[in-house]
Design a protein around this motif. Structure first.
Motif, PDB file in Angstrom:
ATOM      1  N   VAL A   2       0.831  -1.203   0.000  1.00 20.47           N
ATOM      2  CA  VAL A   2       0.000   0.000   0.000  1.00 20.47           C
ATOM      3  C   VAL A   2       0.864   1.251   0.000  1.00 20.47           C
ATOM      4  N   ALA A   3       0.459   2.220  -0.806  1.00 18.70           N
ATOM      5  CA  ALA A   3       0.992   3.581  -0.720  1.00 18.70           C
ATOM      6  C   ALA A   3      -0.097   4.475  -0.144  1.00 18.70           C
ATOM      7  N   LEU A  42       5.298   4.753  -8.218  1.00 18.79           N
ATOM      8  CA  LEU A  42       5.464   3.578  -7.353  1.00 18.79           C
ATOM      9  C   LEU A  42       4.625   2.411  -7.867  1.00 18.79           C
ATOM     10  N   TYR A  43       3.412   2.701  -8.299  1.00 14.64           N
ATOM     11  CA  TYR A  43       2.539   1.637  -8.806  1.00 14.64           C
ATOM     12  C   TYR A  43       3.101   1.040 -10.094  1.00 14.64           C
ATOM     13  N   ARG A  44       3.504   1.903 -11.016  1.00 13.07           N
ATOM     14  CA  ARG A  44       4.034   1.405 -12.292  1.00 13.07           C
ATOM     15  C   ARG A  44       5.307   0.588 -12.089  1.00 13.07           C
ATOM     16  N   ALA A  45       6.098   0.938 -11.080  1.00 18.08           N
ATOM     17  CA  ALA A  45       7.341   0.208 -10.800  1.00 18.08           C
ATOM     18  C   ALA A  45       7.081  -1.102 -10.071  1.00 18.08           C
ATOM     19  N   GLY A  46       5.820  -1.366  -9.714  1.00 21.26           N
ATOM     20  CA  GLY A  46       5.490  -2.602  -9.017  1.00 21.26           C
ATOM     21  C   GLY A  46       5.851  -2.587  -7.544  1.00 21.26           C
ATOM     22  N   LYS A  47       6.108  -1.397  -6.987  1.00 21.07           N
ATOM     23  CA  LYS A  47       6.486  -1.322  -5.575  1.00 21.07           C
ATOM     24  C   LYS A  47       5.277  -1.284  -4.651  1.00 21.07           C
ATOM     25  N   VAL A  48       4.129  -0.892  -5.187  1.00 18.78           N
ATOM     26  CA  VAL A  48       2.891  -0.925  -4.413  1.00 18.78           C
ATOM     27  C   VAL A  48       1.787  -1.487  -5.300  1.00 18.78           C
ATOM     28  N   ARG A  49       0.792  -2.080  -4.679  1.00 20.09           N
ATOM     29  CA  ARG A  49      -0.331  -2.652  -5.420  1.00 20.09           C
ATOM     30  C   ARG A  49      -1.610  -1.833  -5.268  1.00 20.09           C
ATOM     31  N   VAL A  50      -1.713  -1.069  -4.186  1.00 22.97           N
ATOM     32  CA  VAL A  50      -2.910  -0.272  -3.898  1.00 22.97           C
ATOM     33  C   VAL A  50      -2.471   1.107  -3.426  1.00 22.97           C
ATOM     34  N   VAL A  51      -3.237   2.119  -3.818  1.00 23.37           N
ATOM     35  CA  VAL A  51      -2.976   3.485  -3.371  1.00 23.37           C
ATOM     36  C   VAL A  51      -4.147   3.953  -2.518  1.00 23.37           C
ATOM     37  N   LEU A  52      -3.872   4.290  -1.278  1.00 25.78           N
ATOM     38  CA  LEU A  52      -4.882   4.851  -0.373  1.00 25.78           C
ATOM     39  C   LEU A  52      -4.727   6.367  -0.390  1.00 25.78           C
ATOM     40  N   VAL A  53      -5.748   7.061  -0.908  1.00 23.61           N
ATOM     41  CA  VAL A  53      -5.718   8.527  -0.946  1.00 23.61           C
ATOM     42  C   VAL A  53      -6.522   9.034   0.237  1.00 23.61           C
ATOM     43  N   GLU A  80      -9.815   0.353  -9.611  1.00 23.67           N
ATOM     44  CA  GLU A  80     -10.012  -0.671  -8.570  1.00 23.67           C
ATOM     45  C   GLU A  80      -8.800  -0.811  -7.657  1.00 23.67           C
ATOM     46  N   ARG A  81      -7.709  -0.147  -7.996  1.00 17.79           N
ATOM     47  CA  ARG A  81      -6.510  -0.181  -7.160  1.00 17.79           C
ATOM     48  C   ARG A  81      -6.390   1.056  -6.279  1.00 17.79           C
ATOM     49  N   ILE A  82      -7.425   1.887  -6.264  1.00 19.86           N
ATOM     50  CA  ILE A  82      -7.415   3.119  -5.476  1.00 19.86           C
ATOM     51  C   ILE A  82      -8.495   3.035  -4.404  1.00 19.86           C
ATOM     52  N   VAL A  83      -8.130   3.366  -3.183  1.00 22.39           N
ATOM     53  CA  VAL A  83      -9.063   3.367  -2.048  1.00 22.39           C
ATOM     54  C   VAL A  83      -9.093   4.772  -1.477  1.00 22.39           C
ATOM     55  N   SER A  84     -10.281   5.256  -1.160  1.00 23.78           N
ATOM     56  CA  SER A  84     -10.452   6.637  -0.696  1.00 23.78           C
ATOM     57  C   SER A  84     -10.779   6.696   0.783  1.00 23.78           C
ATOM     58  N   ASP A  85     -10.058   7.548   1.487  1.00 25.75           N
ATOM     59  CA  ASP A  85     -10.362   7.879   2.883  1.00 25.75           C
ATOM     60  C   ASP A  85     -10.859   9.314   2.893  1.00 25.75           C
ATOM     61  N   TYR A  86     -12.142   9.502   3.155  1.00 23.14           N
ATOM     62  CA  TYR A  86     -12.760  10.822   3.079  1.00 23.14           C
ATOM     63  C   TYR A  86     -12.672  11.609   4.376  1.00 23.14           C
ATOM     64  N   ALA A  87     -12.053  11.054   5.401  1.00 13.47           N
ATOM     65  CA  ALA A  87     -11.977  11.747   6.698  1.00 13.47           C
ATOM     66  C   ALA A  87     -10.533  11.908   7.159  1.00 13.47           C
ATOM     67  N   GLY A  88      -9.614  12.066   6.215  1.00 15.25           N
ATOM     68  CA  GLY A  88      -8.225  12.345   6.576  1.00 15.25           C
ATOM     69  C   GLY A  88      -8.024  13.830   6.769  1.00 15.25           C
ATOM     70  N   GLU A 137     -10.028  -5.583  -0.114  1.00 14.64           N
ATOM     71  CA  GLU A 137     -10.705  -5.964  -1.358  1.00 14.64           C
ATOM     72  C   GLU A 137      -9.865  -5.614  -2.579  1.00 14.64           C
ATOM     73  N   ALA A 138      -9.211  -4.450  -2.542  1.00 14.14           N
ATOM     74  CA  ALA A 138      -8.354  -4.052  -3.664  1.00 14.14           C
ATOM     75  C   ALA A 138      -7.173  -4.994  -3.808  1.00 14.14           C
ATOM     76  N   LEU A 139      -6.606  -5.423  -2.689  1.00 15.96           N
ATOM     77  CA  LEU A 139      -5.471  -6.364  -2.733  1.00 15.96           C
ATOM     78  C   LEU A 139      -5.913  -7.737  -3.208  1.00 15.96           C
ATOM     79  N   ALA A 140      -7.180  -8.083  -2.977  1.00 15.49           N
ATOM     80  CA  ALA A 140      -7.681  -9.404  -3.331  1.00 15.49           C
ATOM     81  C   ALA A 140      -8.156  -9.500  -4.773  1.00 15.49           C
ATOM     82  N   THR A 141      -8.067  -8.403  -5.520  1.00 15.77           N
ATOM     83  CA  THR A 141      -8.567  -8.436  -6.900  1.00 15.77           C
ATOM     84  C   THR A 141      -7.635  -9.198  -7.825  1.00 15.77           C
ATOM     85  N   GLY A 142      -6.502  -9.688  -7.323  1.00 18.41           N
ATOM     86  CA  GLY A 142      -5.606 -10.496  -8.137  1.00 18.41           C
ATOM     87  C   GLY A 142      -4.359  -9.729  -8.511  1.00 18.41           C
ATOM     88  N   ALA A 143      -3.430 -10.407  -9.116  1.00 19.99           N
ATOM     89  CA  ALA A 143      -2.167  -9.796  -9.526  1.00 19.99           C
ATOM     90  C   ALA A 143      -2.420  -8.793 -10.623  1.00 19.99           C
TER      91      ALA A 143
END
Length: 240
Positions: free
Chosen positions: A69-70, A96-107, A134-142, A233-239
């Protein structure tokens, strides 16, 4: 009567100003210098704590270890779109995502008003730069850095993450997320040394005091809410 009142107010103001004049005695001047020095030291203690806590855990995109996660912290919108500083953070996350260093981005950002939605603007920017929705997760209360770190851990279940922010903020982010229980590494985005950068650096000195109090008292965020499965759920969507 009005003129007399103005004169009286002027006299009172002059007396207050003269009461603040530097001490005349050597002992008084020494005490003043010692007091100023003590205030400066106390102001620098939180900043020193942040640097020590984040020591060895801040670098570039190329330096960042592989984590699932980033976490990208909000940095304001302009006419509904990310400000340049926020766009640069998102650019680093996309790299980071394109380099394969993270699989999901939490904004994580502010959506306290209907007309102001940082997370959705961040999501739109990332999808426009090649990160699948599907690889992006949103936190609306940061609402601030502490809230973002605590919610990443307690609400989204993030245990290890690469954090993305500007260089003047990333040490605080790493220190707070580590306090919140996240094994964090920070990517500090470079920026030109313009007025905004210097303002951000000066603001960090003041913000470090609040960060130290947050780390000491560990308050709940402004809004905690229930556990959310978005990251899992984002991590479970597969490689990719």
């Amino acid at each position: 009567m009005r003129a007399a009142g103005v004169r009286a107010a002027g006299v009172r103001g002059w007396r207050r100003l003269t009461a603040l004049r530097p001490p005349r005695t050597r002992r008084g001047r020494r005490r003043l210098v010692q007091g100023v020095a003590a205030v400066c030291v106390l102001a620098l203690v939180p900043a020193t704590w942040m640097r020590l806590e984040a020591g060895g855990r801040v670098g570039t995109v190329a330096d960042a270890p592989a984590r699932e996660v980033a976490v990208v912290f909000g940095a304001g919108l302009w006419k509904g779109r990310p400000t340049p500083y926020l766009a640069h953070r998102l650019d680093a996350a996309a790299e980071l995502y394109r380099a394969g260093k993270v699989r999901v981005v939490l904004v994580t950002g502010d959506n306290s008003r209907v007309e102001y939605d940082e997370p959705d603007a961040m999501r739109a920017y990332l999808t426009g730069h090649g990160v699948p929705d599907e690889r992006i997760v949103s936190d609306y209360a940061g609402f601030d850095s502490w809230d973002s770190c605590v919610r990443a851990k307690k609400v989204f279940g993030v245990d290890r993450a690469v954090l993305v922010s500007q260089g003047f903020h990333i040490h605080r982010a790493v220190a707070l997320c580590r306090t919140a229980g996240i094994d964090a590494y920070g990517v500090g985005v470079d920026e030109p040394r313009d007025a905004t950068w210097y303002y951000g650096g000066a603001r960090e000195l003041a913000a470090s005091g609040k960060a130290a109090l947050d780390a000491l008292l560990r308050p709940d965020p402004h809004f905690l809410g229930p556990r959310e499965p978005g990251v899992a759920e984002a991590l479970a969507t597969g490689a990719r």
